[in-house]
Design a protein around this motif. Structure first.
Motif, PDB file in Angstrom:
ATOM      1  N   HIS A 192       6.211  -5.975  -9.710  1.00 30.91           N
ATOM      2  CA  HIS A 192       5.497  -4.267  -9.942  1.00 30.91           C
ATOM      3  C   HIS A 192       4.923  -3.155  -8.770  1.00 30.91           C
ATOM      4  O   HIS A 192       4.815  -1.747  -8.841  1.00 30.91           O
ATOM      5  CB  HIS A 192       4.486  -3.875 -11.144  1.00 30.91           C
ATOM      6  CG  HIS A 192       5.420  -4.919 -12.410  1.00 30.91           C
ATOM      7  ND1 HIS A 192       6.673  -5.007 -12.283  1.00 30.91           N
ATOM      8  CD2 HIS A 192       4.993  -5.827 -12.809  1.00 30.91           C
ATOM      9  CE1 HIS A 192       7.260  -5.186 -13.689  1.00 30.91           C
ATOM     10  NE2 HIS A 192       6.249  -6.062 -13.614  1.00 30.91           N
ATOM     11  N   ILE A 193       4.288  -3.933  -8.311  1.00 34.00           N
ATOM     12  CA  ILE A 193       3.631  -2.792  -7.145  1.00 34.00           C
ATOM     13  C   ILE A 193       4.235  -3.592  -5.670  1.00 34.00           C
ATOM     14  O   ILE A 193       4.021  -4.819  -5.691  1.00 34.00           O
ATOM     15  CB  ILE A 193       1.380  -3.028  -7.325  1.00 34.00           C
ATOM     16  CG1 ILE A 193       1.061  -4.216  -7.488  1.00 34.00           C
ATOM     17  CG2 ILE A 193       2.009  -2.123  -8.515  1.00 34.00           C
ATOM     18  CD1 ILE A 193      -0.332  -3.798  -7.389  1.00 34.00           C
ATOM     19  N   ASP A 194       3.563  -2.741  -4.855  1.00 31.98           N
ATOM     20  CA  ASP A 194       3.395  -3.620  -3.405  1.00 31.98           C
ATOM     21  C   ASP A 194       2.465  -4.651  -2.075  1.00 31.98           C
ATOM     22  O   ASP A 194       2.411  -4.748  -1.575  1.00 31.98           O
ATOM     23  CB  ASP A 194       4.008  -2.041  -2.507  1.00 31.98           C
ATOM     24  CG  ASP A 194       5.352  -1.616  -3.186  1.00 31.98           C
ATOM     25  OD1 ASP A 194       6.179  -2.639  -3.669  1.00 31.98           O
ATOM     26  OD2 ASP A 194       5.115  -0.541  -3.455  1.00 31.98           O
ATOM     27  N   ALA A 195       1.437  -3.612  -2.712  1.00 32.62           N
ATOM     28  CA  ALA A 195      -0.213  -4.569  -2.098  1.00 32.62           C
ATOM     29  C   ALA A 195      -1.596  -4.180  -2.569  1.00 32.62           C
ATOM     30  O   ALA A 195      -1.815  -3.153  -3.813  1.00 32.62           O
ATOM     31  CB  ALA A 195      -0.212  -3.509  -0.920  1.00 32.62           C
ATOM     32  N   VAL A 196      -2.320  -5.170  -2.674  1.00 33.82           N
ATOM     33  CA  VAL A 196      -3.699  -5.458  -2.942  1.00 33.82           C
ATOM     34  C   VAL A 196      -5.396  -4.711  -2.196  1.00 33.82           C
ATOM     35  O   VAL A 196      -4.770  -5.950  -1.324  1.00 33.82           O
ATOM     36  CB  VAL A 196      -3.820  -5.924  -4.302  1.00 33.82           C
ATOM     37  CG1 VAL A 196      -5.620  -6.219  -5.141  1.00 33.82           C
ATOM     38  CG2 VAL A 196      -2.644  -6.112  -5.544  1.00 33.82           C
TER      39      VAL A 196
END
Length: 255
Positions: A192-196
């Motif tokens: 759902h997202i690409d980086a943290v």
């Protein structure tokens, strides 16, 4: 190993009844030496997990947030964070988690991330990761930072320690959200997202996440690009692709 995973899933599922019983109720809150909050829920949940794990695996070691490290007589050690996100829990936010990992010779073998209020469980081992046991997880294929959806965890701590970096993070990526705790890393594992970008974590905060992120095809390291271990400094990057990970390493290392 499958038997250990099965037992860990059974025990952690049973443990979820404890925080769910207390969630959004009036609680007494204590402050630990580092000024982080702790409640009866943290302690009861960890006590349950430790007791049940040792009943099944009496020679294993255990390292938990609330009651520290207990050595065992084998190469195996369990890592426990009973309530990952106590501040979320006490403020009625359902995005707290329960984290469990098994290490062998200090290397993560599998990880379990439960979200009790969402009734989701994420599992990861070498090369595979699943949500709720049947849904395979796979990270996105985003390679360019300008296209990336990025979550910045512990933003106020990053701002206090690295103000210039914080300003850069606030301008990077296509989409940015500020967040806390384990769930952003699970959003990454699910594509759902690409980086943290994460900061000031303890081993029980990040080691249970590693196998899920990596099992879904992602990368999770410290800010120097090194594998996460019991001795890592708590600064963490999770990224969907090697290209995105490399760019983020350059960003955080720029000072």
């Amino acid at each position: 190993m499958n038997d250990m995973m099965t037992e860990a899933l059974r025990i952690s599922a049973a443990a979820c009844a404890i925080p769910k019983r207390y969630f959004r109720s009036s609680l007494s809150i204590d402050q630990k030496s580092d000024e982080s909050p702790v409640t009866i829920v943290d302690r009861e949940t960890e006590e349950f997990l430790r007791r049940e794990l040792l009943a099944q695996f009496p020679d294993h070691g255990i390292f938990g947030e609330e009651f520290g490290r207990q050595s065992g007589d084998s190469a195996y050690e369990w890592i426990i964070d009973p309530i990952d996100g106590t501040r979320s829990f006490i403020s009625g936010n359902p995005l707290y988690g329960m984290l469990l990992a098994l290490l062998r010779n200090s290397e993560p073998v599998f990880g379990i991330v439960r979200m009790p209020e969402l009734e989701e469980v994420y599992t990861g081992t070498s090369g595979t990761a699943f949500r709720n046991g049947t849904e395979p997880l796979a990270v996105s294929q985003t390679r360019d930072l300008s296209d990336a959806a990025i979550y910045i965890n512990e933003g106020e701590k990053i701002h206090a320690a690295h103000p210039a970096l914080f300003q850069r993070l606030c301008k990077t990526g296509q989409l940015r959200r500020f967040a806390y705790d384990c769930y952003p890393h699970m959003l990454l594992a699910a594509g759902h997202i690409d980086a943290v970008i994460d900061f000031d974590l303890q081993p029980y905060d990040y080691l249970p996440l590693v196998c899920v992120v990596k099992g879904a095809g992602g990368i999770m390291t410290d800010w120097q690009g090194e594998n996460l271990t019991l001795r890592s400094d708590g600064r963490v990057i999770s990224a969907a692709t090697p290209e995105l990970h490399k760019t983020l390493l350059e960003l955080v290392q720029a000072g």
